[in-house]
Enzyme design. Structure first.
Site, PDB file in Angstrom:
ATOM      1  N   SER A 145      -1.464  -0.722  -4.174  1.00  0.00           N
ATOM      2  CA  SER A 145      -2.610  -0.226  -3.523  1.00  0.00           C
ATOM      3  C   SER A 145      -2.429   1.412  -3.322  1.00  0.00           C
ATOM      4  O   SER A 145      -0.962   1.722  -2.841  1.00  0.00           O
ATOM      5  CB  SER A 145      -2.912  -0.667  -1.982  1.00  0.00           C
ATOM      6  OG  SER A 145      -4.135  -0.355  -1.679  1.00  0.00           O
TER       7      SER A 145
ATOM      8  N   HIS B   1       1.292  -1.236  -0.368  1.00  0.00           N
ATOM      9  CA  HIS B   1      -0.081  -0.268   0.113  1.00  0.00           C
ATOM     10  C   HIS B   1       0.601   1.162   0.188  1.00  0.00           C
ATOM     11  O   HIS B   1       1.677   1.221   0.978  1.00  0.00           O
ATOM     12  CB  HIS B   1      -1.009  -0.062   1.377  1.00  0.00           C
ATOM     13  CG  HIS B   1      -2.096   1.173   0.967  1.00  0.00           C
ATOM     14  ND1 HIS B   1      -2.573   1.188   0.314  1.00  0.00           N
ATOM     15  CD2 HIS B   1      -1.540   2.605   2.137  1.00  0.00           C
ATOM     16  CE1 HIS B   1      -2.817   2.256   1.049  1.00  0.00           C
ATOM     17  NE2 HIS B   1      -2.865   3.465   1.753  1.00  0.00           N
ATOM     18  N   SER B   2       0.662   2.202  -1.192  1.00  0.00           N
ATOM     19  CA  SER B   2       1.238   3.660  -0.967  1.00  0.00           C
ATOM     20  C   SER B   2       2.943   3.191  -1.412  1.00  0.00           C
ATOM     21  O   SER B   2       3.159   2.614  -2.228  1.00  0.00           O
ATOM     22  CB  SER B   2       1.394   4.374   0.432  1.00  0.00           C
ATOM     23  OG  SER B   2       1.573   6.206   0.094  1.00  0.00           O
ATOM     24  N   MET B   3       3.052   3.540  -0.405  1.00  0.00           N
ATOM     25  CA  MET B   3       5.343   2.931  -0.344  1.00  0.00           C
ATOM     26  C   MET B   3       5.307   1.984  -0.172  1.00  0.00           C
ATOM     27  O   MET B   3       6.050   1.227  -1.263  1.00  0.00           O
ATOM     28  CB  MET B   3       5.855   3.932   0.302  1.00  0.00           C
ATOM     29  CG  MET B   3       7.509   3.779   0.696  1.00  0.00           C
ATOM     30  SD  MET B   3       7.991   4.447   2.341  1.00  0.00           S
ATOM     31  CE  MET B   3       9.357   3.114   2.565  1.00  0.00           C
TER      32      MET B   3
END
Length: 256
Positions: free
Chosen positions: A121, A93-95
């Site tokens: 994500s 997720h993200s990073m």
């Protein structure tokens, strides 16, 4: 890689006697492996769950934070390769999506085959990244961005003592991901599923759909209601979609 070295990077959140699939989760900036602990109760028999633990947090607090993507990807990929032949699906997720993507690329090279899947994500495709420089603005800019995203409670951000505990890790992660530039444009062979939410200020549907160009395998796009941290209130639906993407049953069978 020794067992001890592997255990520094991978946290077993759910282990099975006869695993058929391993789901490996890569956390967001400032996050830790334990963020995904609750996923274990939502997995069917035969599915294992691991969380990747980056240095500089929780039980690795005394270790220096990673400064480059390679410092995360190389040991994480080596640790996963040492687990054995069970199919792997990586979720980030993200990073964590960027770390998972680069880890999938490295594992494909090491194993000589695609993985079972990569689920990214809350992050634009590598060729659609938005340049940001929050890490250059010091604590005020960092706190303002955390409030914008909503992933850190006001209780933490308003308390000087708590900020002192969490901000160094967040600052290091922001610096790493904002200075990261994908070096390899070639697509991976691993199937990719991109997950995006309806009101995420970090990525829109088109930017998430751009991940299709970064795999030669199957691609799916899944849209969820919510903001950047939709994966907390939408955990049931998200875990089900990850499992369905990998061809596994999405929910526990009902009891008679």
């Amino acid at each position: 890689m020794t067992v001890r070295q592997r255990e520094r990077w991978l946290r077993p959140l759910r282990v099975q006697d006869v695993p058929r699939l391993r789901v490996v989760c890569f956390p967001h900036a400032g996050g830790a492996a334990g963020f995904f602990r609750t996923w274990g109760a939502r997995l069917p028999d035969g599915v294992e769950l691991y969380g990747v633990q980056y240095p500089g947090r929780q039980d690795r607090l005394r270790e220096p934070h990673a400064r480059t993507m390679d410092e995360l990807v190389e040991p994480a990929a080596d640790a996963l390769a040492s687990l054995g032949e069970v199919p792997l699906v990586l979720f980030g997720h993200s990073m964590g999506a960027a770390v998972a993507h680069e880890t999938a690329r490295r594992l494909e090279g090491a194993l000589g085959r695609p993985l079972a899947g990569l689920v990214v994500s809350g992050r634009p495709a590598p060729d659609r990244l938005r340049p940001t420089e929050v890490h250059l603005g010091g604590e005020p800019a960092l706190v303002a961005d955390l409030r914008r995203l909503g992933g850190t409670s006001d209780e933490v951000l308003d308390d000087p003592a708590l900020r002192e505990l969490v901000l160094p890790t967040l600052a290091a992660d922001y610096r790493l991901i904002e200075t990261y530039r994908p070096a390899e444009p070639a697509p991976i062979r691993t199937p990719v599923c991109a997950c995006v939410s309806t009101t995420d200020p970090e990525v829109d549907r088109d930017e998430a759909a751009g991940w299709e160009r970064h795999t030669t395998g199957p691609f799916r796009l899944r849209v969820f209601a919510g903001d950047h941290f939709y994966l907390i209130p939408q955990e049931d639906e998200l875990v089900e979609q990850v499992l369905l993407f990998c061809g596994m049953p999405g929910r526990w069978p009902s009891t008679p």
